[in-house]
Design an enzyme around this catalytic site. Sequence first.
Site, PDB file in Angstrom:
ATOM      1  N   ASP A  50     -79.686  12.154 -45.159  1.00 23.96           N
ATOM      2  CA  ASP A  50     -79.654  10.792 -44.604  1.00 23.96           C
ATOM      3  C   ASP A  50     -80.897  10.005 -45.011  1.00 23.96           C
ATOM      4  OD1 ASP A  50     -77.193  10.911 -43.353  1.00 23.96           O
ATOM      5  OD2 ASP A  50     -78.015  11.621 -41.452  1.00 23.96           O
ATOM      6  N   LYS A  77     -74.852  17.747 -36.056  1.00 23.62           N
ATOM      7  CA  LYS A  77     -75.909  17.884 -37.064  1.00 23.62           C
ATOM      8  C   LYS A  77     -76.985  18.908 -36.657  1.00 23.62           C
ATOM      9  CE  LYS A  77     -75.373  13.302 -39.114  1.00 23.62           C
ATOM     10  NZ  LYS A  77     -76.038  12.062 -39.541  1.00 23.62           N
TER      11      LYS A  77
END
Length: 287
Positions: A116, A80
Amino acid sequence: MPDAPKTLPATSPPMTDRYAVIGHPISHSKSPQIHTAFAQATGQDIAYTAIEAPLDGFAATVRAFREQGGRGVNVTLPFKLQACEFATDPSEAARLAGAANALRFDGERVFAENFDGVGLVNDVQRNLGHALKGRRVLLLGAGGATRGALLPIAQQGPAVLAVANRTADKAHALRGDFAAHASIQSGGYAELAGESFDVIINATSSGLVGESLPLPAGLFAPGALAYDMVYGRGLTPFLRQAREAGVTALADGVGMLVEQAAEAFAWWRGVRPDTREVIARLSVPLV
Ligand code: NAP
């Protein structure tokens, strides 16, 4: 009379757009299942696969996928941070988190987002019915998941936003990094003594190793929500702690997972899928 020439319709079939999730390992990923369900429900012609990139080969894997016609990717552990660096146009959420979980390719440009946190907020507020505005919210953990969650939670206007972590210095560092955007309390678990919260989110990976956290008594306010970002493991040690403290509103992170996927799908395709059925299909009982 000769027949009039017929005009034939264009014969080239519509192209199936390609997407993928990239991680290492990747076999556990539920993203292909989720996005394939979204595509069927919304009538979008996409193919979505899982790709395991070598640990030292994230950028090369993304480039190869793009050269083969890929339109965008989801990115999961451990890439990420690299996904954010790879992008030419990271969003503010991705820049603040220092991490991205979705990329969209547009010509030479690579747009990056971190969905997220918004996925978590949507799950807590819309699906679970716990508004964050004016509430006391505590995040346990100071890793990437907390980084991604802080801005979207702060934007809801909680009365208190606190971060507690085993390594207190990492929580303090987050407070500094987000100082321009949110007022955050930070510290170790011992400093939570005497405090109580309406929404407590476990963003540590302690549940993955079956460990509980040293949480002081009285931490859960009456009517509190206990939320563990870990999913698919039933009653995690954190959720068990909460239940033993009398909490009845318990949730794992399956809704967050599906909601972040829905955000990415809408960003790529311009169509928002319904999430309820997919969440129900992937949920496991919290026992
Ligand atoms: P990370 O960056 O590696 O951070 C891990 C965090 O957990 C750190 O704060 C670490 O504390 C803490 N921790 C680890 N083991 C611990 C233990 N035994 N006791 C107390 N604290 C412990 O990981 P992450 O990316 O933030 O992810 C955290 C969790 O969220 C993972 O379980 C992940 O699966 C989950 N997650 C779920 C979703 C979803 O869609 N549902 C999305 C993202 C992440 P120290 O700083 O002290 O080491």
